[in-house]
Each structure stands twice: as C-alpha cells, then as structure tokens.
Scaffold this motif. Structure first.
Motif, PDB file in Angstrom:
ATOM      1  N   ASN B 194       0.794  -1.242   0.000  1.00 14.50           N
ATOM      2  CA  ASN B 194       0.000   0.000   0.000  1.00 14.50           C
ATOM      3  C   ASN B 194       0.824   1.289   0.000  1.00 14.50           C
ATOM      4  N   GLN B 195       2.141   1.197   0.126  1.00 20.25           N
ATOM      5  CA  GLN B 195       2.941   2.412   0.108  1.00 20.25           C
ATOM      6  C   GLN B 195       3.625   2.648  -1.241  1.00 20.25           C
ATOM      7  N   LEU B 196       3.442   1.700  -2.151  1.00 21.31           N
ATOM      8  CA  LEU B 196       3.968   1.893  -3.510  1.00 21.31           C
ATOM      9  C   LEU B 196       2.781   2.315  -4.364  1.00 21.31           C
ATOM     10  N   TYR B 197       2.646   3.598  -4.592  1.00 23.76           N
ATOM     11  CA  TYR B 197       1.465   4.087  -5.307  1.00 23.76           C
ATOM     12  C   TYR B 197       1.780   5.364  -6.086  1.00 23.76           C
TER      13      TYR B 197
END
Lengths: 269, 352
Positions: B194-197
């Motif tokens: 969820n932090q690669l966006y």
C-alpha cells in the motif's frame, strides 16, 4: 442459546431490528483549526441512551464518571494523557443489560501504559474488542479488513453473529470464529468520493452484538469512524510503473558511472 | 597464513548486527508491541518507518516534520508560541540525542534498515559480477554532498514549517516521508504494497509520489553497482553530522607521512570520503561518515586508525589484520557469477 436455533434469515432480521434500537456513541462534528488540534476538546453524543450512565476510561486505566447533557452530549477536554480513551455507557433494561463503547484518541503525555491493556480491560459484561485499534497515522478504511473479538464475561464468544451498520446505509451480519474473532472488511459505500483524504468526510459505523445468558439479554455496541479507501486516488500499478522507470533511470546512471570509471574519468586519485 | 576467524572480522560482525537490527526494526512490534505508545523511542536515529505496521520504532524525522508542521507552524501563525508548543519538539530532539550519544553515526552504518538494504543490493550486484570497484569521482562526490543538507533543511524543516504557516499546500507537511525509500522498502518487506502508489489526488501529492517511487526504483538499480546511493543524500546523515561531536563512538587517526602514499582507507570507504586519507587531524569523523569501520580495517599501519567508544579502542588498525582482511576481501570479490562463467568458458576452451 435460543437465537442459535433460529433460521439464519430470521436471525438476521431480528439482530438488525434489535440493533437499530441499540444505544451507541456518535461523534459530533465540530471545526478544529490546525493550531488547536492538540488542545481541542472532542464531542460525542449517546444515541438512544435514555437512563444510561456513562464513564470515561483514560489511557492509564483510570475510570471517571461522565455526566451526560440532556441530549446525551459529552465534551471531553484533553486531560494531558496521550492515546486511547474509552467512552462507556451502561443501563439495565427490563430484559437485561445494554452497553455502548467508543474508543478515541487524545494528545498529551505518554502514560507508560500500553493501549493493549486498555483494550484488554473488561469494561462491560458483553463487549466487542478491537484487536488491534488503528494506531496513530492509521484509521479504519473502506475495503480494508480489521479484526474484533467478541467477549462475554471476559471469555470469547465463538460462532456468534455481530451486525455492522454504517451511516452510509450498509447493514451486514458477520459471525465470529471459534476464538470469538470477527474479520470485518469495511464496505466501500461512500456515495461520493473526492480525491484525497482531506476531501472526504469519514462515515460512522456501529457494530452490534446481542447475547442471552441465564434468561438475561445483553446488548452492546462498538462505534467509530471509517474513511474512504485511498486506492480511489492512489494507484498501485501506477506506482509500480513509476518505480520501474526509476529502475531504468538508475540502471542508466549506473552504466554511465561505470563507463566514466572505465575510461578513467572521475576516478579517485 | 591462517584465515581470519569470523568473530574477529569487523565487517562480518557489522553484518550480523545489521541483520539483527533490520529484523528488529522492521518486524519488532511482536517484541515491543503494536501501538505507537509501545514503540522504543518514537525518535529513532535511523530510518525505521511508522508506515510499517510491524515496526519496533519510528524514525526521528517523522515527529520532527509533524511537530514543525502541525504544532510550531500553526502556533507561530497564531502568535501563540509557548512552552506547550516547544516541549514536544524538545522532547523529540532530546530522545533522539539520548540514543544518538550511545552510537553516534554508527546508527547509519550498523543499524539503519535502509542502509542494510542497500548493502544487500550491493552484495547481490557484486555476486552477479555487476559491482564496480572504483569509487565515485571527486567532482561527483562534491556535487552530491550538499544534497543531504538540502533534504534536511528543505524537506524536514522548511516545507513542514511553511505548511504549518499556511504558505504551502498541506501535502508538504511531511514531504520527506512522502519520498522516503525506507517507507516503501520496509512496508514491502512486511508484505504490504500500500505504500507503492501513484497518488492522483492533487498535483503536489502526484509529484511527491512520483519522486518517491522513482527514487525507490533508482536505489534498486543503483544499489547494485554503486555503494550506498541513498545514504549520500539522506537527511538523517546530515542530522547526525550536526550532533556528531557528542556521540561516544569516535573515529581517530594518528597521521604518519606513510599515509600520503597509501590512501587505502579512502578507497575502502563506501561513502567516498577522501579526506580520511588526506586529513592530518586526530578526529576524522566527517559529516558523511557512517562509522562502518572499513577505513580502520583496511589501514595497513599499526595504530594509525582507530574506532573508539569514548576512550576505549574497539578496533585499531593492524598490519596482520589488514593482510588477512585484504585476502578475504579479494577472494570474496572474485567469487561472483561473471568470474565463474569466465572460468567455465576458459576451461572449455582449454579442453577443446
């Protein structure tokens, strides 16, 4: 026990109808400027709470009575104790006992007591325990799963129904597993989604749990807020694509550095 | 010549500490507890990330940005700066310093999860035969050095403060966290994507997410061929540099004229600090140093370089150690995929 013998559709209707009448805590929205975010009081209202008494559990497990205004409102000023506080309301009914619980965060100084002890502490006979609570920098999010434990007299309630209702109009019933644990995926039921956390108001949810023991009917609610899933404006695949571009860029830079190194340019003397 | 036992090899010991620190900082919530209140300090002098749900502690840069952006900035704007505004900020700095004094800049070279990850990438690159041996050129090093100060001043101090004062977008309230590769790396290590966006909610968020993702990708690629690419621009390195005088771990040099002709210490330095070779000062703990100790290991002269804890020597340069260590390093570097393939080809050619 009797509820377990009922057919599931009837059980769902009954729990929903019962749930709708249940006492629960709601937050009262009020404007807080960034300058006063740490010192601003928080406001809540006990809905359907006629005849109930309320108390506040602080992060160091101290419990104080909480006087309710005529419309069920309470205003909690920061008490200098950091982290999770708990609003607890209880009342006896002709058929049994009702309770309502809500966790909220206040700024202050650390108390040295883990919030795990606050959630573990027995607040009412029948209780829905968040396990864990979304900690600082986190919140309940739509499309995301969170776990809760159903407890009666401190023991897990296995294979027991619990009902979720949201202020966006969703109602659904879930069942606990053998350890009394319920995994709830918050519905993505926001009627309108705007890009960015700041542009979407959180919605309220209430989890309702009923249990009959020795002819006495217990009912409890756990209320809180959940927010819109950021995946609406944050793309994982977009992120992978950009990171892939970064890999290519880094590879190119590395190749250039190696070439410069091989040709002797920029080599350390 | 007997091989150097692993427990006498400073690099091996450091890697063991790095592995332990990585596991503890990335997955340590099982030990210290899940909630923010349970964390080790919440002002840790290395890039441990609050976005990692399993972390044991938070990096000091997180509360610093938040307190400047959410507390000091608004208080200045309201003209209400008082003790209550300053105490959280001073507590954060005080907690950081309490820890920092124990290990000094060794938090970078021995403890930081992102530093360890980059060393792992370097190891993979070296084993694949991609690792370049040369250091960065002097010009490149000189151009890169100020970036860490810009990162600290701009992303950790100025933008959060300006955001709190209302001069810039709220998205710039914690800009370093938005671009920090440790946020993406540690969350990926815990199985969360969820932090690669790519964030499309506003132009500022989009630019920050593009910068963060690109930087992460660049580190993945550059880390294979260049030693510690992100450490060179890390704001934590700059913050450590401000307080390095108070740390108990020291790096000292007893300059001799032989140093002029040698320079092995600078070649061994993963941060390309050429001044450790040229300096005639006793104190050689330079702002870019991560206290990895490689310069002491690769100094061939007895007692010329030393790593000390206060006044107690931890590692002192020694010709015997150097001989063993150098030999071990060469055989380690020769063991890679490309060398192995070349040897295979040579054998086949010889046989035919």
């Amino acid at each position: 026990m009797m509820m377990r013998l009922l057919p599931l559709p009837l059980l769902l209707v009954l729990t929903t109808v019962n749930a709708q009448a249940a006492m629960h805590w709601e937050s009262v929205p009020h404007k807080v400027t960034m300058a006063h975010i740490r010192s601003a009081p928080q406001m809540f209202r006990l809905e359907d709470g006629t005849g109930a008494s309320a108390r506040l559990m602080q992060p160091d497990l101290a419990v104080h009575p909480l006087p309710l205004a005529g419309d069920g409102r309470v205003t909690i000023k920061p008490d200098g104790k950091e982290y999770f506080h708990v609003l607890i309301a209880e009342r006896d009914t002709p058929s049994g006992h009702e309770s309502a619980i809500r966790y909220f965060h206040l700024f202050g100084r650390p108390t040295g007591v883990s919030p795990e002890r606050v959630t573990d502490a027995r607040k009412t006979a029948l209780e829905i325990v968040p396990d864990p609570l979304p900690r600082e920098h986190w919140s309940y999010l739509s499309n995301h799963s969170f776990e809760f434990v159903l407890r009666f007299n401190g023991k897990p309630l296995a294979d027991h129904p619990v009902t979720l209702t949201t202020s966006n109009g969703t109602e659904l019933t879930l069942k606990s597993d053998a350890n009394g644990r319920v995994r709830l995926t918050f519905p993505d039921d926001f009627p309108e989604v705007h890009p960015g956390f700041m542009h979407n108001k959180p919605a309220g949810f209430t989890l309702r749990l009923a249990h009959v023991s020795q002819g006495k009917r217990y009912l409890t609610t756990l209320a809180g807020d959940y927010r819109t899933d950021p995946a609406h404006w944050q793309s994982f695949y977009g992120g992978v694509l950009v990171a892939g571009g970064g890999v290519l860029l880094g590879g190119f830079l590395g190749w250039r550095l190696r070439r410069r190194g091989a040709s002797g340019k920029g080599r350390m003397k | 010549m007997n091989a150097l036992p692993w427990w006498k090899n400073l690099s091996v010991l450091r890697k063991i500490v790095q592995l332990f620190s990585f596991v503890f900082l990335v997955y340590g919530s099982g030990v210290v507890g899940f909630y923010a209140a349970d964390k080790l300090s919440k002002a840790f002098p290395a890039l441990a990330c609050a976005y990692d749900t399993k972390t044991a502690d938070y990096c000091v840069l997180i509360p610093l940005q938040h307190q400047l952006g959410h507390l000091l900035g608004p208080a200045i704007k309201a003209g209400a700066v008082g003790l209550m505004t300053l105490i959280p900020l001073l507590t954060t700095l005080g907690t950081f310093l309490l820890l920092f004094v124990l290990l000094n800049k060794a938090f970078c070279g021995w403890v930081c999860p992102l530093g360890s990850f980059q060393e792992l990438l370097g190891l993979i690159g070296q084993k694949l035969g991609l690792r370049r041996r040369e250091s960065l050129g002097d010009g490149a090093v000189d151009r890169i050095r100020p970036v860490k100060w810009l990162m600290l001043g701009g992303l950790v101090v100025v933008f959060p403060l300006l955001s709190g004062l209302g001069f810039v977008d709220h998205a710039l309230g914690d800009p370093f966290c938005k671009i920090c590769p440790s946020r993406i790396m540690t969350t990926l290590f815990t199985g969360h994507v969820n932090q690669l966006y790519l964030d499309t909610s506003s132009p500022t968020y989009m630019v920050l997410s593009i910068l963060g993702d690109t930087l992460f990708g660049m580190i993945l690629a550059l880390g294979l061929t260049l030693r510690q690419p992100f450490c060179r621009i890390c704001p934590m390195l700059a913050m450590h540099a401000i307080f390095k005088k108070i740390g108990l771990v020291r790096l000292v040099k007893n300059y001799t004229p032989r140093c002029e002709k040698c320079g092995l210490c600078a070649k061994a330095c993963p941060m390309d600090i050429r001044e450790i070779h040229t300096s005639q000062e006793k104190d050689i703990l330079f702002p870019d140093c991560t206290l990895c100790g490689r310069c002491v290991e690769f100094c061939p002269d007895k007692g010329v370089m030393a790593m000390k804890y206060a006044v107690i020597p931890i590692k002192v340069s020694d010709p015997q150690y150097f001989k063993h260590r150098n030999k071990a390093q060469k055989s380690w570097e020769n063991a890679n995929l490309i060398a192995w393939l070349s040897r295979g080809k040579a054998k086949t050619a010889k046989a035919s």
